[in-house]
Scaffold this active site. Sequence first.
Site, PDB file in Angstrom:
ATOM      1  N   HIS A   1      -2.915  27.664   3.367  1.00 14.64           N
ATOM      2  CA  HIS A   1      -2.193  28.581   4.246  1.00 14.64           C
ATOM      3  C   HIS A   1      -2.177  28.121   5.697  1.00 14.64           C
ATOM      4  O   HIS A   1      -1.497  28.705   6.535  1.00 14.64           O
ATOM      5  CB  HIS A   1      -2.762  30.007   4.133  1.00 14.64           C
ATOM      6  CG  HIS A   1      -4.091  30.207   4.793  1.00 14.64           C
ATOM      7  ND1 HIS A   1      -5.280  30.188   4.110  1.00 14.64           N
ATOM      8  CD2 HIS A   1      -4.423  30.455   6.086  1.00 14.64           C
ATOM      9  CE1 HIS A   1      -6.284  30.412   4.937  1.00 14.64           C
ATOM     10  NE2 HIS A   1      -5.790  30.573   6.156  1.00 14.64           N
TER      11      HIS A   1
ATOM     12  N   ASP B   1      -4.993  27.964  -2.654  1.00 16.83           N
ATOM     13  CA  ASP B   1      -5.084  27.898  -1.197  1.00 16.83           C
ATOM     14  C   ASP B   1      -5.739  26.582  -0.803  1.00 16.83           C
ATOM     15  O   ASP B   1      -6.869  26.542  -0.332  1.00 16.83           O
ATOM     16  CB  ASP B   1      -5.865  29.091  -0.631  1.00 16.83           C
ATOM     17  CG  ASP B   1      -5.663  29.228   0.885  1.00 16.83           C
ATOM     18  OD1 ASP B   1      -4.865  28.452   1.445  1.00 16.83           O
ATOM     19  OD2 ASP B   1      -6.298  30.113   1.480  1.00 16.83           O
TER      20      ASP B   1
ATOM     21  N   GLY C   1      -9.640  31.285  12.782  1.00 21.14           N
ATOM     22  CA  GLY C   1      -9.893  29.929  13.246  1.00 21.14           C
ATOM     23  C   GLY C   1     -10.824  29.163  12.334  1.00 21.14           C
ATOM     24  O   GLY C   1     -10.890  27.937  12.381  1.00 21.14           O
TER      25      GLY C   1
ATOM     26  N   SER D   1     -10.580  29.181   9.029  1.00 22.11           N
ATOM     27  CA  SER D   1      -9.890  28.855   7.782  1.00 22.11           C
ATOM     28  C   SER D   1      -9.855  27.354   7.527  1.00 22.11           C
ATOM     29  O   SER D   1      -9.663  26.549   8.442  1.00 22.11           O
ATOM     30  CB  SER D   1      -8.455  29.378   7.812  1.00 22.11           C
ATOM     31  OG  SER D   1      -8.376  30.623   7.191  1.00 22.11           O
TER      32      SER D   1
ATOM     33  N   SER E   1     -10.882  30.279   2.591  1.00 19.00           N
ATOM     34  CA  SER E   1      -9.569  30.858   2.350  1.00 19.00           C
ATOM     35  C   SER E   1      -9.400  32.110   3.207  1.00 19.00           C
ATOM     36  O   SER E   1      -8.651  32.104   4.180  1.00 19.00           O
ATOM     37  CB  SER E   1      -9.401  31.201   0.867  1.00 19.00           C
ATOM     38  OG  SER E   1      -8.156  31.825   0.625  1.00 19.00           O
TER      39      SER E   1
END
Length: 500
Positions: free
Chosen positions: A215, A243, A322, A324, A339
Amino acid sequence: MRARWLAVAAAAITLLTPVPANAATPDGPDLPDGMLAAMRRDLKLDDGQIATRLRTEAAAPVVQRRLQTRLGSAYAGAWIPSGATRLTVAVTDSSAFPAVRAEGATPALVSRSAAGLSSSRAALDRHASSARPSIVRGWYVDTPSNRMVVMAAPGSEKQAAAFAQAAGAGAVSVVAAEQPKPLYDTRGGDQYVINGNTLCSVGFAVAGGFVSAGHCGGTGSPTLGYNNVAQGTFAGSSFPGNDYAWIRTNGNWTSQPWVNNYSGGNVTVAGSQEAAIGSSVCRSGRTTGWRCGTILGRNETIVYSQGAVSGLARSNACAEPGDSGGSWISGNQAQGVTSGGTGNCSSGGTMWFQPVNEILSVYGLTLTTTGGGSGSALISSLNNKCIDVPNSNFSDGVPVQMWGCNGTGAQKWNFVNGTLQTSNNKCLDVAWGSTANGAVIQIANCSGNAAQQFVLSAAGDLVNPQANKCVDIDAWNANDGARLVLWECTGGANQKWRRG
């Protein structure tokens, strides 16, 4: 609460410069200070408890794999209970108890097999596209409680139960849950910039680039590194459904087997063995640095507002916007990339991560690790000598010894499917399959039995999972020729090892 993308303004970038890993402390857990501090803070453990936990967690995956194969349809999952020093393995038939105990695990009798629960989860996954985020938050197998759980928006439990029934999932437990959200955000944990305006965190370095969350960016999106220098391009990306993504870096970037510990150093990555449920896990990200928790579940499906994502692992280690794409690591084994989730690092929360091995498999990538394929020495913290096959005599039943490191084949060892093998494929072995203190450590023809299973924990303990005991330099003898035995793990320097 609706799911939302949590982009971080590029102006908020904090530059971080890679630095060498901290030196190990021979008499304590062999972990960088930043990781130790995070485990003390988040798991409320002292150094001795951390070392004990790391030994248990290193041994658990080996035992789990062996019993899953051996027990067949009676196998119902495995986990490490809080505070336990052995893996618990659930079975649907009490006649399997002796087999579980023989591998050094604790048996538990349950009604539903792992295969049956997986079938229930698969039925829900097949209907993921019809799961409305305003009603269904996700689903997972709760292994310790032996049940299938469906998460529902508060007040929508009846509608979520109807969804599960229509999917043919069988008996499920419905619980209220917040809406999980993706967390936007070549060393694991470092920040990078996507399309010049979105921040995420590096997962793990691979040959030619790194992996992160899908993502964070679509295929073809350009990236800048932590220093705002051109870095690479998204070579592949999948979200929702999965993801994950991988970013191909340019020739100015070198893949390193490191994860940023946000305490001035690095945690090294030795492999990607999947940790058992109940294991401790730490994550690294550009917003909140190092945070630790426990792995609570695997193969879970979460319904974001953008769609369902399946195959995720769940933890109570917190994360924020931030973080992720950042690294999740258990001991020295890579686990996955961030995720999304609920909550934050002030009030706590639940987070999900995408397992790294799936990413490596899908894209045909090779994780950058500290290990090598040609064998390496096992060096003692007591005397800096190496485990050695005397006179290079690789006959069955030869006891191993300590000797000055000399780089010969008699001191080269490979970890292969839970065994520790010599350069000519003999296995390290506990004589006669004993679990008693003082049992001799020798080499023997590889047979696949539990006496030949060894794991090197992140704390530097070389553990035989069957006995849950450590390889020990007998009587603290620091001289050449000292023999090795099996002994209760004490944390002493005569039981601490490192690869070299």
